[in-house]
Design an enzyme around this catalytic site. Structure first.
Site, short mmCIF file in Angstrom:
data_model
loop_
_atom_site.label_atom_id
_atom_site.label_comp_id
_atom_site.label_asym_id
_atom_site.label_seq_id
_atom_site.Cartn_x
_atom_site.Cartn_y
_atom_site.Cartn_z
N CYS A 120 0.83 -1.20 0.00
CA CYS A 120 0.00 0.00 0.00
C CYS A 120 0.87 1.27 0.00
O CYS A 120 1.40 1.64 -1.04
CB CYS A 120 -0.99 -0.06 1.16
SG CYS A 120 -2.45 0.94 0.85
N HIS A 145 -3.74 -5.11 0.65
CA HIS A 145 -3.16 -5.68 1.87
C HIS A 145 -3.25 -7.21 1.85
O HIS A 145 -4.18 -7.78 2.44
CB HIS A 145 -3.87 -5.12 3.10
CG HIS A 145 -3.59 -3.67 3.32
ND1 HIS A 145 -2.51 -3.22 4.03
CD2 HIS A 145 -4.22 -2.57 2.85
CE1 HIS A 145 -2.50 -1.89 4.03
NE2 HIS A 145 -3.52 -1.48 3.32
N GLU A 151 -1.63 -9.27 3.48
CA GLU A 151 -1.45 -9.86 4.82
C GLU A 151 -2.78 -10.21 5.49
O GLU A 151 -2.84 -11.08 6.35
CB GLU A 151 -0.62 -8.92 5.72
CG GLU A 151 -1.29 -7.63 6.19
CD GLU A 151 -1.21 -6.46 5.21
OE1 GLU A 151 -1.02 -6.71 3.99
OE2 GLU A 151 -1.35 -5.31 5.65
N1 GLN Z 1 -1.92 6.65 2.91
C1 GLN Z 1 -2.03 5.91 1.70
C2 GLN Z 1 -3.39 6.04 1.06
O1 GLN Z 1 -4.35 6.38 1.73
C3 GLN Z 1 -1.71 4.44 1.92
C4 GLN Z 1 -2.73 3.76 2.77
C5 GLN Z 1 -2.25 2.45 3.34
O2 GLN Z 1 -1.05 2.18 3.34
N2 GLN Z 1 -3.15 1.65 3.88
O3 GLN Z 1 -3.53 5.78 -0.09
#
Ligand code: GLN
Length: 542
Positions: free
Chosen positions: A380, A514, A516
C-alpha cells in the site's frame, strides 16, 4: 440450532481474549462444527478506522469493506472463515443506529433509554447470527468493571436468559498474577472479577485463567470453590511461545470438552487437530532463519502490524524457516545511512501507512533495497513510496511526490476521486468525511501474463482487500515502464495500478492492497511465501 458463547475478560486488558476466542473457534471447527465469531467493542468510535494504530493496533479490513477490530483478524486466521462487516460493532455504531431510528420516528414517541433501546440494539446484532453457524462466539471488548461495557453485559445477560441455559454459555478470561515475594500465583483478582460479573447477573460457567507458570491444584480448587465453578472448568491458559500452539494447549487442558459438557452435548464428535500439530511442528523446528526489516512508523507497538507479522510468520512456515523481524522507525533513514540499519537483512518491507512523517525515510529504504538488490515488498503506502523512488531516481522526476503530504511537486501519487464499486461509481473529494470513505474491501485485479506476480499467484485474476485514499497516477505508466517498472496488476478497467514490479531485480514487488489480511497459517498468502523464499535465497548470498 445455534448455540452462543459469550467471552468476557477480567482483571486487566490484553489477556488475549481475541486469541482465546479464535482458538476455541478452531477447536469447535476441528470437531466438525460450523462456527462464527464476532466482537462487540465498547468504545464510542463508529469503527476503529479513524483511530491511530498507536491507540488500538491494526485496523483489520473485511472483504465487504468494513474497518474492523484486529481480533477479527485472529478469528479469520484461526478458522479460515472470512470475517464480515456484520461481525463487529461498537457503542458508537449501536448509538448511531438507535439515534437514526429515533429521528425517523421509529420508536413512536417512546423515551429512548439505554435499557431497553441500546440493549435491544445489541441483542439484535447478536440475534442476526441465528442459523448462520452451530456456534456463535461473541467476544465483549474491554474489561469487566468498565463503565462502557455495562450495556453489553446487560444485553448478553438478557440474551442468555432468553435463549436458555442450553444455548448460551459464559466464558470469562482472567489473570492469575505471580507475586515473587509470596512465591505464588494469586487468585484474588479472579475471585473479584467473577464477583463483579455475578453482580451483573452473569455467572460464568468456564474460566480461562491466564498465567505465566503452572497453576497448581490448590489454586485451581480455590478458584473453583470461591467462584462457584466446577474444578474441571477452571482451565489453565499458560503463556506459549507461538500463538499457533494455543488451540493445542487449550485442548490439552480440556477447554473444548468442557464447552460441550456445559451445553449438555453428550455425543461429543471426534476431533482432528492434525492441521495445528503440523503448523506447530514447523514453527518449533525451523531449518533456518531469515531477517526481515520492517520500515514503518508505528514500530513501537507491534499490534499495529498484527496481520503483517503473522503473514510473514506464515511465509516462514511455508519455507520451513524462522522469520526474525527487525522493526525500524523510518525517520531514522532521514538522518542516518540506510546501510547502518539494513546491512545483512534478507528482505525489506515497507508496510501500509499514512501521512508525511517518515515518508522520506521510507523512500530511502526503498532506494537501498533496489540498488543493493535486496528483496523488497511494498504494501500500500510501501508501493506508493517505491513508485516515488523510481520516478525520482530512475525517471529523473526530481520533485515526484504524493499529494497526501506535499502540495507542491509532481504528484505521481494523488487523491483518488472516483472508482468503480460493484458497477457503481464511488466519488470522493478533499472535503469528504474521513471515516469509512477510503477505497475499502475486496476489489478484483487483472495480472499481466508472464509477470512475476502472475507466476506467484498462478492465475491472472485475483481479489484482494484494500484500504487507501491515494493511488499511483496511471498517466506515468509508460514513463515508469521504460525504466523497467512493470505495472503487472491493474483494476479490471485498467485505470488503477494495483501491482508494480521491477524487472531488473531478484524480488521487488509493490502492491496497492493488503495481502497480509488474507494469509492463514494453514493457507499462507502466495506473495508472503514467495517473498520469504526470496529472502532465503538472499541469505545464502550474504
Ligand atoms: N496513505 C495511503 C493512502 O491512503 C496508503 C494507505 C495504506 O497504506 N493503507 O492511499
Amino acid at each position: 440450532m445455534t448455540r452462543y458463547i459469550f467471552i468476557t475478560g477480567g482483571v486487566v486488558s490484553s489477556l488475549g481474549k481475541g486469541l482465546g476466542s479464535a482458538a476455541l473457534g478452531a477447536l469447535l471447527q476441528a470437531r466438525g462444527y460450523k462456527v462464527r465469531l464476532c466482537k462487540l467493542d465498547p468504545y464510542l468510535n463508529v469503527d476503529p478506522g479513524t483511530m491511530s494504530p498507536f491507540q488500538h493496533g491494526e485496523v483489520y479490513v473485511t472483504d465487504d469493506g468494513a474497518e474492523a477490530d484486529l481480533d477479527l483478524g485472529h478469528y479469520e486466521r484461526f478458522t479460515g472463515v472470512p470475517a464480515k462487516a456484520a461481525d463487529n460493532t461498537t457503542t458508537g455504531r449501536i448509538y448511531t443506529s438507535v439515534l437514526q431510528k429515533e429521528r425517523r420516528g421509529d420508536y413512536l414517541g417512546a423515551t429512548i433509554q439505554v435499557i431497553p433501546h441500546i440493549t435491544n440494539e445489541i441483542k439484535e446484532f447478536i440475534a442476526e447470527k441465528e442459523g448462520t453457524a452451530d456456534f456463535v462466539l461473541c467476544e465483549i471488548g474491554g474489561t469487566v468493571g468498565d463503565i462502557e461495557s455495562l450495556p453489553f453485559l446487560e444485553a448478553i445477560r438478557q440474551f442468555g436468559n432468553e435463549v436458555g441455559a442450553d444455548r448460551a454459555l459464559f466464558l470469562h478470561v482472567t489473570l492469575l498474577p505471580y507475586i515473587p515475594a509470596a512465591g505464588e500465583l494469586k487468585t484474588k483478582p479472579t475471585q473479584h472479577s467473577v464477583k463483579e460479573l455475578m453482580s451483573y447477573g452473569i455467572r460464568p460457567q468456564i474460566l480461562l485463567c491466564r498465567a505465566d507458570r503452572e497453576i497448581d491444584e490448590d489454586e485451581r480448587r480455590k478458584i473453583a470453590l470461591f467462584c462457584n465453578i466446577d474444578y474441571q472448568k477452571v482451565i489453565p491458559a499458560l503463556d506459549v511461545s507461538s500463538i499457533y500452539e494455543v488451540p493445542l494447549t487449550y485442548h490439552a487442558e480440556g477447554l473444548d470438552k468442557q464447552v460441550m459438557e456445559s451445553f449438555g452435548i453428550d455425543d461429543i464428535p471426534d476431533l482432528d487437530l492434525s492441521i495445528w500439530k503440523d503448523i506447530v511442528e514447523r514453527v518449533q523446528a525451523p531449518e533456518g532463519e531469515v531477517k526481515i526489516a520492517v520500515v514503518g512508523k508505528y514500530t513501537d507497538l507491534t499490534d499495529s502490524y498484527k496481520s503483517l507479522n503473522e503473514a510473514l510468520t506464515h511465509g516462514g512456515i511455508a519455507n520451513s524457516v524462522k522469520v526474525k523481524l527487525k522493526f525500524l522507525e523510518s525517520e531514522l533513514f532521514e538522518t542516518e545511512d540506510p546501510a547502518e540499519h539494513l546491512k545483512g537483512v534478507h528482505g525489506v518491507l515497507v508496510p501500509g501507512g499514512f501521512g508525511e512523517r517518515g515518508a522520506e525515510g521510507k523512500i530511502k529504504a526503498v532506494q537501498y533495497a533496489r540498488e543493493k538488490k535486496i528483496p523488497y515488498f511494498g504494501i500500500c503506502f510501501g508501493l506508493q513510496m517505491a513508485v516515488i523512488e523510481a520516478a525520482r531516481n530512475l525517471c529523473g522526476i526530481k520533485d515526484a511526490t504524493s499529494s497526501e503530504f506535499e502540495k507542491k511537486g509532481t504528484h505521481i501519487i494523488g487523491l483518488m476521486t472516483e472508482w468503480e464499486k460493484g458497477g457503481k461509481k464511488e466519488k470522493r473529494g478533499d472535503d469528504t468525511d474521513k471515516g469509512g470513505t477510503m477505497r475499502l474491501g475486496a476489489y478484483p485485479a487483472k495480472l499481466v501474463k508472464g509477470s512475476k506476480v502472475a507466476a506467484i499467484y498462478d492465475t491472472t485474476k485475483i481479489s484482494e482487500r484494500h484500504r487507501h485514499r491515494y493511488e499511483v497516477n496511471i498517466n506515468y505508466k509508460d514513463q515508469l515502464e521504460k525504466e523497467g517498472i512493470e505495472f503487472s496488476g491493474l483494476s479490471p478497467d485498467g485505470k488503477l495500478p494495483e501491482i508494480i514490479e521491477h524487472k531488473d531485480h531478484p524480488w521487488f514487488i509493490g502492491v496497492q492492497f493488503h495481502p497480509e489480511l488474507k494469509s492463514k497459517p494453514f493457507d499462507p498468502h502466495p506473495l508472503f511465501v514467495s517473498f520469504i523464499k526470496a529472502a532465503v535465497e538472499q541469505s545464502r548470498l550474504v
